[in-house]
Scaffold this motif. Sequence first.
Motif: not given
Length: 437
Positions: A24, A27, A376, A416, A418-419
Amino acid sequence: MADLVVRSRRTITPGGAVPAAVVVAGERIAAIRPYDAEVTAAVDVDLGDTVLAPGLVDTHVHVNEPGRTEWEGFATATRAAAAGGVTTIIDMPLNSLPPTVDVAALRIKQAAATGQCHVDVGFWGGAIPGNAADLPALHAAGVFGFKAFLADSGVPEFPPVDREQLATAMAAADALFVIHAEDPERLRVAASSAAYADFLSSRPAAAEHAAVATAVAAARAADRRVHILHLSAASALPLIERARADGVRITAETCPHYLTLDARLIPDGATEFKCCPPIRDAPNADRLWAALADGLITCVVSDHSPCTPELKRRDTGDFAAAWGGIASVQLGLPVIWTAARARGFALADVVSWMATRPADLAGLPHKGRIAPGADADLVAFDPDATFLVDPYALHHRNPVTPYAGRTLHGVVRTTWLRGRPVTGAERHGRLLAREER
Protein backbone atom coordinates in the motif's frame (compact mmCIF):
# COMPACT_ATOMS: atom_id res chain seq x y z
CA MET A 1 9.09 3.24 0.85
CA ALA A 2 5.57 1.80 1.09
CA ASP A 3 3.25 2.96 3.83
CA LEU A 4 1.93 -0.52 4.60
CA VAL A 5 2.38 -4.11 3.56
CA VAL A 6 -0.07 -6.79 4.67
CA ARG A 7 0.95 -10.40 4.12
CA SER A 8 -1.31 -13.43 4.15
CA ARG A 9 -0.97 -16.97 2.88
CA ARG A 10 -4.68 -16.71 2.01
CA THR A 11 -5.15 -13.42 0.16
CA ILE A 12 -8.43 -13.23 -1.78
CA THR A 13 -7.55 -11.69 -5.16
CA PRO A 14 -9.61 -11.61 -8.38
CA GLY A 15 -7.64 -14.71 -9.37
CA GLY A 16 -8.51 -16.61 -6.21
CA ALA A 17 -6.90 -17.23 -2.82
CA VAL A 18 -3.11 -16.97 -3.04
CA PRO A 19 -0.15 -16.30 -0.74
CA ALA A 20 0.63 -12.63 -1.23
CA ALA A 21 2.00 -9.42 0.18
CA VAL A 22 -0.30 -6.47 -0.53
CA VAL A 23 1.74 -3.30 -0.81
CA VAL A 24 0.00 0.00 0.00
CA ALA A 25 1.28 3.44 -0.98
CA GLY A 26 -0.83 6.41 -0.03
CA GLU A 27 -4.41 5.16 0.07
CA ARG A 28 -4.23 2.61 -2.72
CA ILE A 29 -2.82 -0.81 -3.43
CA ALA A 30 0.47 -0.25 -5.25
CA ALA A 31 1.39 -3.88 -5.93
CA ILE A 32 0.71 -7.46 -5.07
CA ARG A 33 3.96 -9.29 -4.39
CA PRO A 34 4.86 -12.83 -3.31
CA TYR A 35 4.05 -13.53 0.34
CA ASP A 36 7.69 -13.49 1.47
CA ALA A 37 8.87 -10.67 -0.81
CA GLU A 38 11.22 -8.11 0.68
CA VAL A 39 9.28 -4.87 0.93
CA THR A 40 10.38 -1.76 2.77
CA ALA A 41 7.32 -0.34 4.49
CA ALA A 42 6.50 1.85 7.46
CA VAL A 43 4.21 -0.90 8.77
CA ASP A 44 4.57 -4.60 7.92
CA VAL A 45 1.73 -6.88 9.07
CA ASP A 46 2.02 -10.65 8.69
CA LEU A 47 -1.35 -12.37 9.09
CA GLY A 48 0.01 -15.86 8.45
CA ASP A 49 -2.95 -18.12 7.68
CA THR A 50 -5.57 -15.52 8.57
CA VAL A 51 -7.43 -14.51 5.41
CA LEU A 52 -6.85 -11.12 3.83
CA ALA A 53 -9.98 -10.06 1.92
CA PRO A 54 -11.11 -6.84 0.28
CA GLY A 55 -13.40 -4.62 2.29
CA LEU A 56 -17.04 -5.43 1.66
CA VAL A 57 -19.36 -3.04 -0.20
CA ASP A 58 -22.90 -2.88 1.17
CA THR A 59 -25.13 -1.03 -1.27
CA HIS A 60 -28.29 -1.35 0.84
CA VAL A 61 -28.07 0.38 4.23
CA HIS A 62 -30.68 2.56 5.95
CA VAL A 63 -28.79 5.02 8.14
CA ASN A 64 -31.91 7.11 8.95
CA GLU A 65 -30.02 10.30 9.84
CA PRO A 66 -31.08 13.10 10.03
CA GLY A 67 -34.59 12.93 11.40
CA ARG A 68 -34.68 9.42 12.85
CA THR A 69 -31.22 9.22 14.38
CA GLU A 70 -32.67 7.44 17.41
CA TRP A 71 -33.19 4.50 15.02
CA GLU A 72 -29.65 4.67 13.62
CA GLY A 73 -27.04 7.26 12.67
CA PHE A 74 -23.90 7.61 10.59
CA ALA A 75 -21.52 7.19 13.53
CA THR A 76 -23.10 3.97 14.79
CA ALA A 77 -23.99 2.44 11.42
CA THR A 78 -20.53 2.96 9.97
CA ARG A 79 -18.77 1.73 13.12
CA ALA A 80 -20.86 -1.44 12.94
CA ALA A 81 -20.06 -1.76 9.25
CA ALA A 82 -16.32 -1.55 9.85
CA ALA A 83 -16.52 -4.11 12.65
CA GLY A 84 -18.17 -6.45 10.17
CA GLY A 85 -15.56 -5.95 7.44
CA VAL A 86 -17.65 -3.49 5.41
CA THR A 87 -15.64 -0.50 4.19
CA THR A 88 -18.18 1.12 1.85
CA ILE A 89 -21.91 1.60 2.31
CA ILE A 90 -24.50 3.30 0.14
CA ASP A 91 -27.29 4.86 2.15
CA MET A 92 -30.93 4.52 1.17
CA PRO A 93 -32.92 7.72 0.57
CA LEU A 94 -35.79 7.08 2.98
CA ASN A 95 -36.35 6.94 6.73
CA SER A 96 -34.27 10.10 7.10
CA LEU A 97 -36.05 13.46 7.26
CA PRO A 98 -36.05 14.87 4.67
CA PRO A 99 -35.76 11.90 2.31
CA THR A 100 -33.14 12.24 -0.43
CA VAL A 101 -35.48 13.23 -3.25
CA ASP A 102 -33.87 16.47 -4.42
CA VAL A 103 -30.48 18.17 -4.28
CA ALA A 104 -31.35 20.24 -1.22
CA ALA A 105 -32.18 17.09 0.74
CA LEU A 106 -28.95 15.42 -0.43
CA ARG A 107 -26.95 18.37 0.88
CA ILE A 108 -28.70 18.13 4.25
CA LYS A 109 -27.85 14.43 4.47
CA GLN A 110 -24.24 14.99 3.42
CA ALA A 111 -23.91 17.67 6.07
CA ALA A 112 -25.27 15.28 8.70
CA ALA A 113 -22.76 12.60 7.65
CA THR A 114 -19.70 14.84 7.46
CA GLY A 115 -17.14 13.98 10.13
CA GLN A 116 -19.16 11.06 11.50
CA CYS A 117 -18.25 8.16 9.22
CA HIS A 118 -15.89 5.30 10.00
CA VAL A 119 -16.20 3.95 6.44
CA ASP A 120 -16.79 5.50 3.04
CA VAL A 121 -20.42 6.42 2.36
CA GLY A 122 -22.38 7.08 -0.82
CA PHE A 123 -26.04 7.88 -1.33
CA TRP A 124 -29.00 6.68 -3.36
CA GLY A 125 -31.61 9.19 -4.48
CA GLY A 126 -35.32 8.55 -4.34
CA ALA A 127 -37.98 8.47 -7.06
CA ILE A 128 -41.40 9.35 -5.66
CA PRO A 129 -44.58 10.72 -7.24
CA GLY A 130 -44.02 14.21 -8.57
CA ASN A 131 -40.23 14.52 -8.35
CA ALA A 132 -39.23 13.38 -11.86
CA ALA A 133 -38.08 16.89 -12.72
CA ASP A 134 -35.64 16.80 -9.78
CA LEU A 135 -33.94 13.56 -10.81
CA PRO A 136 -31.44 14.83 -13.44
CA ALA A 137 -29.96 17.41 -11.06
CA LEU A 138 -29.89 14.91 -8.21
CA HIS A 139 -28.08 12.41 -10.42
CA ALA A 140 -25.58 15.07 -11.49
CA ALA A 141 -25.01 15.87 -7.79
CA GLY A 142 -23.58 12.37 -7.33
CA VAL A 143 -26.26 9.93 -6.17
CA PHE A 144 -25.67 6.40 -7.42
CA GLY A 145 -29.16 5.95 -8.83
CA PHE A 146 -32.76 6.08 -7.71
CA LYS A 147 -34.76 3.90 -5.39
CA ALA A 148 -38.48 3.47 -5.95
CA PHE A 149 -41.10 1.57 -4.01
CA LEU A 150 -43.94 -0.13 -5.83
CA ALA A 151 -45.77 -0.68 -2.51
CA ASP A 152 -46.10 1.33 0.71
CA SER A 153 -42.64 2.16 2.08
CA GLY A 154 -43.78 2.35 5.69
CA VAL A 155 -43.10 6.09 5.98
CA PRO A 156 -45.50 8.71 4.58
CA GLU A 157 -42.85 11.08 3.23
CA PHE A 158 -41.64 8.44 0.74
CA PRO A 159 -44.76 7.28 -1.12
CA PRO A 160 -44.72 4.51 -3.74
CA VAL A 161 -44.88 5.04 -7.49
CA ASP A 162 -47.38 3.40 -9.80
CA ARG A 163 -46.52 2.08 -13.27
CA GLU A 164 -46.98 5.44 -15.00
CA GLN A 165 -44.96 7.30 -12.39
CA LEU A 166 -42.14 4.75 -12.63
CA ALA A 167 -42.12 5.18 -16.41
CA THR A 168 -42.01 8.97 -16.02
CA ALA A 169 -39.06 8.74 -13.60
CA MET A 170 -37.13 6.42 -15.91
CA ALA A 171 -37.74 8.74 -18.85
CA ALA A 172 -36.43 11.68 -16.84
CA ALA A 173 -33.02 10.27 -15.86
CA ASP A 174 -30.58 7.93 -17.57
CA ALA A 175 -29.71 6.21 -14.32
CA LEU A 176 -29.77 2.94 -12.42
CA PHE A 177 -33.17 2.35 -10.79
CA VAL A 178 -33.26 0.09 -7.74
CA ILE A 179 -36.72 -1.23 -7.00
CA HIS A 180 -38.52 -2.45 -3.90
CA ALA A 181 -40.58 -5.01 -5.80
CA GLU A 182 -43.87 -5.89 -4.13
CA ASP A 183 -47.18 -5.37 -5.92
CA PRO A 184 -49.68 -3.57 -3.65
CA GLU A 185 -52.63 -5.25 -5.36
CA ARG A 186 -51.39 -8.64 -4.16
CA LEU A 187 -50.66 -7.61 -0.59
CA ARG A 188 -53.28 -7.60 2.11
CA VAL A 189 -53.45 -5.75 5.41
CA ALA A 190 -52.11 -8.06 8.08
CA ALA A 191 -54.39 -8.62 11.05
CA SER A 192 -52.97 -8.19 14.53
CA SER A 193 -51.28 -11.47 15.34
CA ALA A 194 -48.23 -12.85 17.09
CA ALA A 195 -48.04 -15.72 14.58
CA TYR A 196 -45.35 -15.23 11.94
CA ALA A 197 -47.35 -17.39 9.52
CA ASP A 198 -50.15 -14.80 9.55
CA PHE A 199 -47.76 -12.01 8.62
CA LEU A 200 -46.12 -14.15 5.93
CA SER A 201 -49.45 -14.92 4.31
CA SER A 202 -50.15 -11.19 3.96
CA ARG A 203 -47.11 -10.73 1.68
CA PRO A 204 -47.18 -13.70 -0.72
CA ALA A 205 -44.50 -14.56 -3.25
CA ALA A 206 -46.95 -13.60 -6.00
CA ALA A 207 -46.63 -9.96 -4.94
CA GLU A 208 -42.89 -10.01 -5.65
CA HIS A 209 -43.35 -11.86 -8.92
CA ALA A 210 -45.90 -9.31 -10.18
CA ALA A 211 -43.77 -6.34 -9.14
CA VAL A 212 -40.67 -7.75 -10.80
CA ALA A 213 -42.75 -8.03 -13.98
CA THR A 214 -43.66 -4.34 -13.62
CA ALA A 215 -40.01 -3.36 -13.18
CA VAL A 216 -38.96 -5.45 -16.17
CA ALA A 217 -41.61 -3.86 -18.39
CA ALA A 218 -40.59 -0.35 -17.35
CA ALA A 219 -36.88 -1.03 -17.87
CA ARG A 220 -37.53 -2.58 -21.27
CA ALA A 221 -39.68 0.33 -22.44
CA ALA A 222 -37.24 3.01 -21.23
CA ASP A 223 -34.02 1.05 -21.94
CA ARG A 224 -32.84 1.63 -18.38
CA ARG A 225 -30.76 -0.39 -15.94
CA VAL A 226 -32.91 -1.85 -13.19
CA HIS A 227 -31.90 -3.69 -10.04
CA ILE A 228 -34.31 -5.73 -7.91
CA LEU A 229 -33.69 -5.06 -4.25
CA HIS A 230 -33.79 -7.70 -1.47
CA LEU A 231 -35.27 -10.51 -3.59
CA SER A 232 -37.05 -12.89 -1.25
CA ALA A 233 -39.31 -14.95 -3.52
CA ALA A 234 -37.47 -17.50 -5.65
CA SER A 235 -40.57 -17.77 -7.87
CA ALA A 236 -39.50 -14.48 -9.52
CA LEU A 237 -36.15 -15.87 -10.67
CA PRO A 238 -37.33 -17.32 -14.02
CA LEU A 239 -38.82 -13.95 -14.94
CA ILE A 240 -35.49 -12.23 -14.24
CA GLU A 241 -33.65 -14.89 -16.22
CA ARG A 242 -35.94 -14.48 -19.24
CA ALA A 243 -35.69 -10.70 -19.12
CA ARG A 244 -31.92 -10.85 -19.03
CA ALA A 245 -31.90 -13.26 -21.97
CA ASP A 246 -34.09 -10.77 -23.86
CA GLY A 247 -31.54 -8.01 -23.33
CA VAL A 248 -33.14 -6.19 -20.41
CA ARG A 249 -30.41 -4.73 -18.22
CA ILE A 250 -31.60 -6.28 -14.97
CA THR A 251 -29.76 -7.51 -11.90
CA ALA A 252 -30.94 -8.69 -8.49
CA GLU A 253 -29.70 -8.94 -4.94
CA THR A 254 -30.72 -10.89 -1.90
CA CYS A 255 -29.92 -10.61 1.81
CA PRO A 256 -28.45 -12.81 4.54
CA HIS A 257 -31.81 -13.24 6.26
CA TYR A 258 -33.46 -14.67 3.13
CA LEU A 259 -30.60 -17.11 2.64
CA THR A 260 -30.20 -18.36 6.21
CA LEU A 261 -33.47 -18.02 8.14
CA ASP A 262 -36.49 -20.32 7.85
CA ALA A 263 -40.04 -18.99 8.21
CA ARG A 264 -41.13 -22.30 9.69
CA LEU A 265 -38.76 -21.84 12.65
CA ILE A 266 -39.61 -18.24 13.58
CA PRO A 267 -41.21 -18.26 17.05
CA ASP A 268 -44.51 -16.57 17.72
CA GLY A 269 -44.02 -12.97 18.79
CA ALA A 270 -40.41 -12.81 17.57
CA THR A 271 -40.87 -9.53 15.74
CA GLU A 272 -37.12 -8.99 15.32
CA PHE A 273 -37.57 -11.32 12.31
CA LYS A 274 -40.07 -9.03 10.58
CA CYS A 275 -38.97 -7.50 7.28
CA CYS A 276 -40.56 -6.68 3.93
CA PRO A 277 -40.55 -8.68 1.76
CA PRO A 278 -40.73 -11.42 4.36
CA ILE A 279 -38.43 -14.30 5.23
CA ARG A 280 -39.73 -17.43 3.50
CA ASP A 281 -39.04 -21.13 3.99
CA ALA A 282 -35.88 -23.20 3.58
CA PRO A 283 -36.75 -24.69 0.15
CA ASN A 284 -37.18 -21.13 -1.14
CA ALA A 285 -33.75 -20.26 0.32
CA ASP A 286 -32.23 -23.26 -1.46
CA ARG A 287 -33.37 -21.80 -4.79
CA LEU A 288 -31.87 -18.41 -3.89
CA TRP A 289 -28.54 -20.11 -3.16
CA ALA A 290 -28.70 -21.86 -6.53
CA ALA A 291 -29.31 -18.51 -8.23
CA LEU A 292 -26.28 -17.06 -6.47
CA ALA A 293 -24.17 -19.97 -7.65
CA ASP A 294 -25.13 -19.49 -11.29
CA GLY A 295 -24.92 -15.68 -11.22
CA LEU A 296 -28.61 -14.93 -11.66
CA ILE A 297 -28.52 -13.18 -8.27
CA THR A 298 -25.41 -11.02 -8.29
CA CYS A 299 -25.11 -9.51 -4.81
CA VAL A 300 -25.69 -10.21 -1.13
CA VAL A 301 -26.28 -7.03 0.89
CA SER A 302 -27.64 -6.36 4.34
CA ASP A 303 -30.74 -4.18 3.90
CA HIS A 304 -29.73 -2.95 7.36
CA SER A 305 -33.00 -1.33 8.48
CA PRO A 306 -32.98 -0.83 12.25
CA CYS A 307 -35.37 0.94 14.56
CA THR A 308 -35.80 1.50 18.28
CA PRO A 309 -36.68 -1.58 20.36
CA GLU A 310 -40.09 -0.07 21.12
CA LEU A 311 -41.01 0.01 17.44
CA LYS A 312 -40.36 -3.72 17.19
CA ARG A 313 -43.27 -4.24 19.63
CA ARG A 314 -41.75 -7.12 21.50
CA ASP A 315 -44.09 -6.16 24.35
CA THR A 316 -47.06 -7.49 22.38
CA GLY A 317 -45.31 -9.60 19.75
CA ASP A 318 -47.72 -8.19 17.17
CA PHE A 319 -46.20 -8.63 13.72
CA ALA A 320 -48.76 -6.31 12.15
CA ALA A 321 -47.80 -3.40 14.41
CA ALA A 322 -44.03 -3.95 14.46
CA TRP A 323 -41.60 -2.04 12.26
CA GLY A 324 -40.27 -4.24 9.46
CA GLY A 325 -36.51 -4.30 9.18
CA ILE A 326 -33.45 -6.44 9.98
CA ALA A 327 -30.34 -4.97 11.63
CA SER A 328 -27.33 -6.88 10.32
CA VAL A 329 -24.66 -4.67 8.75
CA GLN A 330 -22.07 -5.95 11.26
CA LEU A 331 -23.07 -9.61 10.91
CA GLY A 332 -23.55 -10.16 7.19
CA LEU A 333 -20.10 -11.60 6.51
CA PRO A 334 -20.09 -14.25 9.27
CA VAL A 335 -23.78 -15.09 8.68
CA ILE A 336 -23.18 -15.74 5.00
CA TRP A 337 -19.83 -17.46 5.51
CA THR A 338 -21.32 -19.81 8.12
CA ALA A 339 -24.00 -20.91 5.67
CA ALA A 340 -21.83 -20.81 2.54
CA ARG A 341 -19.10 -23.05 3.92
CA ALA A 342 -21.73 -25.61 4.92
CA ARG A 343 -22.94 -25.62 1.31
CA GLY A 344 -19.48 -26.09 -0.16
CA PHE A 345 -18.80 -22.54 -1.32
CA ALA A 346 -15.38 -20.92 -0.99
CA LEU A 347 -14.62 -17.64 0.73
CA ALA A 348 -13.77 -16.22 -2.71
CA ASP A 349 -17.44 -16.74 -3.64
CA VAL A 350 -18.56 -14.74 -0.63
CA VAL A 351 -16.13 -11.95 -1.51
CA SER A 352 -17.56 -11.84 -5.03
CA TRP A 353 -21.15 -11.61 -3.75
CA MET A 354 -20.48 -9.10 -0.96
CA ALA A 355 -17.59 -6.97 -2.21
CA THR A 356 -16.78 -7.08 -5.92
CA ARG A 357 -20.24 -7.36 -7.43
CA PRO A 358 -21.87 -4.69 -5.25
CA ALA A 359 -18.99 -2.36 -6.15
CA ASP A 360 -19.58 -3.12 -9.81
CA LEU A 361 -23.30 -2.49 -9.42
CA ALA A 362 -22.66 0.98 -8.04
CA GLY A 363 -19.87 1.76 -10.50
CA LEU A 364 -17.02 1.81 -7.97
CA PRO A 365 -14.09 0.17 -9.78
CA HIS A 366 -11.65 1.05 -7.00
CA LYS A 367 -13.66 -0.76 -4.34
CA GLY A 368 -14.37 -4.39 -3.49
CA ARG A 369 -11.19 -6.01 -4.81
CA ILE A 370 -7.53 -6.56 -3.96
CA ALA A 371 -5.82 -5.37 -7.12
CA PRO A 372 -3.23 -2.73 -8.03
CA GLY A 373 -4.86 0.69 -8.18
CA ALA A 374 -7.77 -0.23 -5.93
CA ASP A 375 -8.39 1.54 -2.65
CA ALA A 376 -6.53 -0.19 0.18
CA ASP A 377 -9.76 -1.34 1.85
CA LEU A 378 -8.75 -4.61 3.49
CA VAL A 379 -10.08 -7.07 6.05
CA ALA A 380 -8.20 -9.58 8.17
CA PHE A 381 -10.74 -12.37 8.58
CA ASP A 382 -10.38 -15.59 10.57
CA PRO A 383 -12.81 -17.96 8.85
CA ASP A 384 -12.44 -20.79 11.35
CA ALA A 385 -12.99 -18.82 14.56
CA THR A 386 -16.48 -18.80 16.06
CA PHE A 387 -18.42 -16.39 18.23
CA LEU A 388 -21.82 -16.13 19.90
CA VAL A 389 -23.93 -13.19 18.75
CA ASP A 390 -24.62 -10.83 21.67
CA PRO A 391 -26.83 -7.91 20.57
CA TYR A 392 -25.34 -5.69 23.25
CA ALA A 393 -21.84 -6.23 21.86
CA LEU A 394 -22.79 -4.95 18.41
CA HIS A 395 -22.05 -1.39 17.32
CA HIS A 396 -25.32 -0.45 15.65
CA ARG A 397 -27.44 1.86 17.76
CA ASN A 398 -30.12 -0.46 19.14
CA PRO A 399 -29.51 -4.02 20.43
CA VAL A 400 -32.05 -5.80 18.24
CA THR A 401 -31.16 -8.60 15.82
CA PRO A 402 -32.71 -11.93 14.79
CA TYR A 403 -29.26 -13.53 15.02
CA ALA A 404 -29.05 -13.12 18.81
CA GLY A 405 -27.70 -16.26 20.46
CA ARG A 406 -26.46 -17.85 17.23
CA THR A 407 -22.97 -19.27 16.94
CA LEU A 408 -21.34 -18.01 13.75
CA HIS A 409 -18.11 -18.85 11.93
CA GLY A 410 -15.78 -16.05 10.95
CA VAL A 411 -14.29 -13.23 13.01
CA VAL A 412 -13.09 -9.90 11.62
CA ARG A 413 -9.72 -9.17 13.23
CA THR A 414 -8.81 -5.86 11.56
CA THR A 415 -10.40 -3.58 8.98
CA TRP A 416 -8.31 -1.09 7.00
CA LEU A 417 -9.96 1.81 5.17
CA ARG A 418 -7.71 3.20 2.44
CA GLY A 419 -4.70 1.78 4.28
CA ARG A 420 -5.60 2.96 7.79
CA PRO A 421 -6.97 0.64 10.47
CA VAL A 422 -10.49 1.42 11.68
CA THR A 423 -10.43 1.32 15.47
CA GLY A 424 -13.30 3.61 16.42
CA ALA A 425 -10.91 6.19 17.86
CA GLU A 426 -11.17 8.45 14.83
CA ARG A 427 -13.44 8.75 11.83
CA HIS A 428 -11.76 8.94 8.45
CA GLY A 429 -14.56 7.78 6.17
CA ARG A 430 -15.27 9.89 3.09
CA LEU A 431 -18.46 10.79 1.29
CA LEU A 432 -18.57 9.24 -2.18
CA ALA A 433 -20.17 10.43 -5.38
CA ARG A 434 -21.10 8.45 -8.43
CA GLU A 435 -18.30 8.15 -10.96
CA GLU A 436 -19.14 8.85 -14.60
CA ARG A 437 -18.82 5.79 -16.82
